[in-house]
Design a protein around this motif. Structure first.
Motif, short mmCIF file in Angstrom:
data_model
loop_
_atom_site.label_atom_id
_atom_site.label_comp_id
_atom_site.label_asym_id
_atom_site.label_seq_id
_atom_site.Cartn_x
_atom_site.Cartn_y
_atom_site.Cartn_z
N CYS A 26 34.51 28.35 39.36
CA CYS A 26 34.33 29.68 38.77
C CYS A 26 32.87 30.06 38.62
CB CYS A 26 35.03 29.75 37.41
SG CYS A 26 36.83 29.72 37.53
N CYS A 32 37.85 28.69 33.00
CA CYS A 32 37.98 28.80 34.45
C CYS A 32 39.47 28.78 34.79
CB CYS A 32 37.24 27.68 35.16
SG CYS A 32 37.34 27.76 36.97
N ARG A 90 40.88 35.67 37.26
CA ARG A 90 39.42 35.70 37.23
C ARG A 90 38.88 36.97 36.60
NH1 ARG A 90 36.34 32.79 40.36
NH2 ARG A 90 34.91 33.36 38.68
#
Length: 486
Positions: free
Chosen positions: A458, A480, A485
């Motif tokens: 990430c 993460c 995301r």
């Protein structure tokens, strides 16, 4: 907490049984998987998701990027800053297009520094390809883009899509779909050849092609220094073609980076039924696969096909097509790091074929057979990985293995039930993409130093002196989530 469906639980057991070399266990595994198909009991995808709502690694609707920059020697610099707020418009002369013809005209007559912005809508193309022949420069690349992912949708009923033959073109925020009735007629969305150095594709969704992006030399010229990042590549059905099926088919080039993408559902139902997520081969150098999420079986079901996730070397290259007509090595000095490779139960996650001086580190290989290294010119350092499978050196290959968590029980004959795989206990529900840590004692701080500076899957920074095993650095205290995301 996610509970894996009983059907997928049992079929994973069947898959492990089919990996037996012989005997009643192998036959039982084949029977289990055959029953699911014969009775039309759908194999429940271990990670089924609506791609229109995708928020995980790869392309994102609400992501905005800084203008593309290059190093002094023409290598694209990966995006270091992604914002959820609109950024300033790219610099350069702006051209807005709103029809298929106006886009074709703009591409045909493009000049360095121009920004071709496609207005919202659906654009349909027919024919062989869209030639891209005018050069940008390191200081003034040419851009083709939409303001936001999802606004401009390009439908290609054509063999090659953008045929990029000139340097320094950047494509971003596009959705491109192959719409050919015959799968063999939709080969590529992008064919990058010859002098097309400095090619960039970012924050785009490319679907329903045989080889979504193909890269190769032409007449002794090679399109080095490419970047594919933050994009989604997948198919919505198994490709019915005898032609090669590889989402990213990168040949004979140096310094290509494939970073922070989703690669999924790349099954092939014609010909040899063998397909790859991505490979680099043909005597190229210094390629990088980094921070990618590769899922062989996500929304498509198993039906006797074989998928390999990532490879340096692929299935090999004919001498005429290797760089400088030398195929002693298929790739050298390549790096595979910080990738998550998931649900590729029929073959290995990583295949090295004549791949010299390779480095493979900080990856997680879950529900795959592991890593194969093959032939005498293959050499590799394999370190700090989590491997639910095994590493196998074949035909003279040599590997150095350091500080990996390897659970061979996941594929070893006799270990045919899913709960016999200790790696399963690491995460909440890894087969569903839930990598929240559950049992950290096996991986926290157990890695060796690879680089003086390091980031994880990430892009979170981590302690290089005491890294965690695998692609996610939990010790840094940062969140993460590969499937979320935003």
């Amino acid at each position: 907490m996610y509970q894996e469906p009983f059907t997928s639980f049992v079929e994973r057991a069947g898959t492990r049984l089919t990996n037996e070399p012989y005997g009643y266990r192998k036959q039982a595994g084949e029977l289990i998987r055959g029953i699911f198909q014969t009775l039309s009991i759908r194999h429940v995808p271990l990670l089924s998701t609506d791609m229109h709502q995708w928020k995980g690694q790869g392309a994102r609707q609400h992501a905005y990027y800084q203008p593309q920059h290059y190093s002094d020697n023409g290598i694209p610099i990966p995006s270091s800053a992604i914002s959820v707020f609109p950024s300033a418009p790219p610099e350069g002369e702006h051209i807005t297009v709103d029809t298929t013809d106006s886009l074709l005209t703009a591409v045909k007559s493009a000049k360095p520094g121009q920004v071709i912005t496609i207005k919202p809508g659906i654009y349909r193309f027919h024919g062989r390809s869209i030639p891209v022949t005018h050069a940008g420069t390191v200081q003034q690349p040419i851009m083709v883009r939409a303001n936001r992912l999802g606004e401009a949708q390009l439908e290609f009923s054509m063999l090659e899509g953008f045929h990029v033959m000139a340097p320094y073109w950047v494509f971003e925020n596009l959705i491109i779909t192959g719409t050919c009735k015959n799968d063999s007629d939709c080969e590529h969305a992008f064919h990058v050849v010859g002098d097309a150095q400095g090619f960039v594709l970012r924050n785009s969704t490319i679907k329903d092609f045989n080889a979504h992006v193909k890269v190769n030399g032409s007449s002794g010229h090679y399109p080095d220094n490419g970047l594919i990042e933050h994009s989604n590549f997948y198919n919505q059905h198994a490709r019915k073609t005898p032609n090669p099926v590889n989402l990213l088919n990168i040949n004979s080039v140096d310094n290509w980076r494939v970073q922070s993408n989703l690669l999924a559902d790349f099954m092939k139902s014609g010909g040899d039924k063998l397909s790859y997520g991505a490979f680099m081969k043909g005597n190229g150098r210094k390629g990088i696969f980094e921070n990618n999420l590769v899922i062989c079986e996500m929304n498509l079901t198993y039906s006797g096909k074989t998928q390999v996730a990532l490879s340096f070397g692929g299935g090999g290259t004919g001498t005429a097509f290797c760089r400088d007509q030398s195929c002693e090595t298929e790739h050298s000095e390549g790096i595979i790091k910080n990738n998550i490779i998931l649900n590729c139960p029929t073959d290995v996650a990583i295949y090295l074929n004549k791949a010299a001086k390779t480095r493979i580190y900080h990856n997680a290989l879950i529900n795959t057979l592991g890593i194969d290294a093959r032939f005498g010119s293959t050499s590799a350092l394999i370190a700090n990985n989590i491997i639910a499978g095994r590493i196998k050196d074949r035909d003279g290959a040599t590997t150095i293995r350091q500080n990996n968590l390897i659970d061979i029980d996941c594929v070893q004959p006799g270990s045919y039930w899913p709960f016999s795989c200790a790696v399963d206990e690491l995460y909440q529900a890894p087969y569903a993409g839930d990598f929240r840590l559950q049992k950290g004692s096996l991986i926290l701080g157990r890695g060796i130093t690879i680089n003086k500076k390091m980031t994880d899957f990430c892009d979170n920074t981590a302690d290089p002196q005491h890294p965690d095993l695998g692609p996610i650095q939990y010790s840094n205290g940062r969140s993460c989530l590969p499937l979320y995301r935003e």
